[in-house]
Design a protein around this motif. Structure first.
Motif, PDB file in Angstrom:
ATOM      1  N   UNK A  23       0.850  -1.182   0.000  1.00  0.00           N
ATOM      2  CA  UNK A  23       0.000   0.000   0.000  1.00  0.00           C
ATOM      3  C   UNK A  23       0.886   1.231   0.000  1.00  0.00           C
ATOM      4  N   UNK A  24       0.337   2.286  -0.504  1.00  0.00           N
ATOM      5  CA  UNK A  24       1.101   3.520  -0.536  1.00  0.00           C
ATOM      6  C   UNK A  24       1.370   3.981   0.891  1.00  0.00           C
ATOM      7  N   UNK A  25       2.475   4.660   1.076  1.00  0.00           N
ATOM      8  CA  UNK A  25       2.822   5.124   2.409  1.00  0.00           C
ATOM      9  C   UNK A  25       2.113   6.422   2.752  1.00  0.00           C
ATOM     10  N   UNK A  26       1.561   7.080   1.750  1.00  0.00           N
ATOM     11  CA  UNK A  26       0.813   8.305   1.980  1.00  0.00           C
ATOM     12  C   UNK A  26      -0.671   8.022   1.790  1.00  0.00           C
ATOM     13  N   UNK A  27      -1.528   8.692   2.546  1.00  0.00           N
ATOM     14  CA  UNK A  27      -2.961   8.474   2.371  1.00  0.00           C
ATOM     15  C   UNK A  27      -3.398   8.909   0.974  1.00  0.00           C
ATOM     16  N   UNK A  56      -1.977   0.370  10.046  1.00  0.00           N
ATOM     17  CA  UNK A  56      -1.435  -0.261  11.256  1.00  0.00           C
ATOM     18  C   UNK A  56      -1.847  -1.732  11.330  1.00  0.00           C
ATOM     19  N   UNK A  57      -3.127  -2.001  11.085  1.00  0.00           N
ATOM     20  CA  UNK A  57      -3.600  -3.386  11.099  1.00  0.00           C
ATOM     21  C   UNK A  57      -2.883  -4.220  10.038  1.00  0.00           C
ATOM     22  N   UNK A  58      -2.681  -3.637   8.868  1.00  0.00           N
ATOM     23  CA  UNK A  58      -1.996  -4.351   7.792  1.00  0.00           C
ATOM     24  C   UNK A  58      -0.582  -4.728   8.212  1.00  0.00           C
ATOM     25  N   UNK A  59       0.119  -3.804   8.837  1.00  0.00           N
ATOM     26  CA  UNK A  59       1.485  -4.066   9.301  1.00  0.00           C
ATOM     27  C   UNK A  59       1.504  -5.199  10.320  1.00  0.00           C
ATOM     28  N   UNK A  60       0.596  -5.152  11.277  1.00  0.00           N
ATOM     29  CA  UNK A  60       0.523  -6.206  12.292  1.00  0.00           C
ATOM     30  C   UNK A  60       0.166  -7.560  11.681  1.00  0.00           C
ATOM     31  N   UNK A  98      -3.463 -19.030  10.769  1.00  0.00           N
ATOM     32  CA  UNK A  98      -2.869 -18.431   9.561  1.00  0.00           C
ATOM     33  C   UNK A  98      -3.936 -18.152   8.502  1.00  0.00           C
ATOM     34  N   UNK A  99      -4.869 -19.058   8.313  1.00  0.00           N
ATOM     35  CA  UNK A  99      -5.942 -18.858   7.338  1.00  0.00           C
ATOM     36  C   UNK A  99      -6.778 -17.632   7.718  1.00  0.00           C
ATOM     37  N   UNK A 100      -7.119 -17.504   8.990  1.00  0.00           N
ATOM     38  CA  UNK A 100      -7.896 -16.341   9.448  1.00  0.00           C
ATOM     39  C   UNK A 100      -7.110 -15.048   9.300  1.00  0.00           C
ATOM     40  N   UNK A 101      -5.818 -15.100   9.588  1.00  0.00           N
ATOM     41  CA  UNK A 101      -4.978 -13.918   9.450  1.00  0.00           C
ATOM     42  C   UNK A 101      -4.931 -13.465   7.995  1.00  0.00           C
ATOM     43  N   UNK A 102      -4.789 -14.410   7.089  1.00  0.00           N
ATOM     44  CA  UNK A 102      -4.737 -14.069   5.664  1.00  0.00           C
ATOM     45  C   UNK A 102      -6.073 -13.506   5.195  1.00  0.00           C
ATOM     46  N   UNK A 103      -7.181 -14.069   5.659  1.00  0.00           N
ATOM     47  CA  UNK A 103      -8.504 -13.555   5.288  1.00  0.00           C
ATOM     48  C   UNK A 103      -8.679 -12.114   5.777  1.00  0.00           C
ATOM     49  N   UNK A 104      -8.267 -11.840   7.009  1.00  0.00           N
ATOM     50  CA  UNK A 104      -8.352 -10.482   7.552  1.00  0.00           C
ATOM     51  C   UNK A 104      -7.438  -9.541   6.773  1.00  0.00           C
ATOM     52  N   UNK A 105      -6.247 -10.014   6.433  1.00  0.00           N
ATOM     53  CA  UNK A 105      -5.306  -9.202   5.654  1.00  0.00           C
ATOM     54  C   UNK A 105      -5.913  -8.836   4.303  1.00  0.00           C
ATOM     55  N   UNK A 106      -6.589  -9.762   3.671  1.00  0.00           N
ATOM     56  CA  UNK A 106      -7.244  -9.471   2.387  1.00  0.00           C
ATOM     57  C   UNK A 106      -8.324  -8.406   2.547  1.00  0.00           C
ATOM     58  N   UNK A 108      -8.426  -6.065   4.845  1.00  0.00           N
ATOM     59  CA  UNK A 108      -7.741  -4.798   5.115  1.00  0.00           C
ATOM     60  C   UNK A 108      -7.148  -4.237   3.823  1.00  0.00           C
ATOM     61  N   UNK A 109      -6.527  -5.093   3.015  1.00  0.00           N
ATOM     62  CA  UNK A 109      -5.966  -4.658   1.722  1.00  0.00           C
ATOM     63  C   UNK A 109      -7.067  -4.078   0.832  1.00  0.00           C
ATOM     64  N   UNK A 110      -8.227  -4.755   0.814  1.00  0.00           N
ATOM     65  CA  UNK A 110      -9.340  -4.282  -0.003  1.00  0.00           C
ATOM     66  C   UNK A 110      -9.812  -2.910   0.492  1.00  0.00           C
TER      67      UNK A 110
END
Length: 158
Positions: A23-27, A56-60, A98-106, A108-110
């Motif tokens: 993701x971009x570092x700037x909003x 922040x959530x994405x980084x974590x 791990x599966x749940x973490x990846x689903x949450x990451x997706x 957040x990315x979206x």
């Protein structure tokens, strides 16, 4: 099925989303461009706050995903069957986490990608704005509370 309710602001195109794309570092500039000038101060601050929380959530989640990527695949010899069962349960739990973490990451990315459009913060079902209070609690929310309630009660009956 994802329903896109608003129009795109980022040169008329969506940016492709992938788990490997940083993701971009700037909003996104659409945080300011997509609001009514009379609402600019409060709404812009709210959207910047949500962008910061999503980042922040994405980084974590990335750190958690990378830390759990190594699942011990060594063949171990156990003298007690209970030891084997315990290790197998731990591995199964690690995989599920791990599966749940990846689903949450997706999700957040979206949400971060939707920040570049007018579609962030709009319910995918009814196209109404999701209240800021809900987005503060769950910045990757895709449904407003009434639609989420309908979805959950509808899922129970099917």
């Amino acid at each position: 099925m994802d329903l896109m309710c608003g129009r795109l602001l980022f040169h008329g195109k969506e940016e492709p989303m992938s788990s490997t794309t940083q993701s971009k570092t700037q909003p996104p500039s659409s945080i300011v461009e997509s609001v009514d000038p009379s609402e600019l101060p409060q709404l812009a601050v709210q959207r910047l706050d949500l962008w910061a929380e999503l980042t922040h959530q994405r980084t974590l989640l990335l750190a958690s995903s990378n830390a759990s990527a190594v699942i011990n695949a060594e063949c171990e010899v156990f003298s007690e069957p209970a030891d084997r069962v315990s290790v197998d349960q731990e591995k199964d739990l690690a995989v599920l986490t791990r599966v749940r973490t990846i689903a949450k990451l997706r999700r957040v990315e979206r949400a971060l990608q939707l920040m570049y459009t007018n579609d962030y913060g709009q319910c995918q079902r009814c196209c109404e704005s999701i209240p800021y209070e809900r987005l503060r609690v769950q910045p990757d929310a895709q449904l407003c509370v009434p639609c989420l309630s309908f979805h959950e009660t509808g899922s129970v009956h099917h």
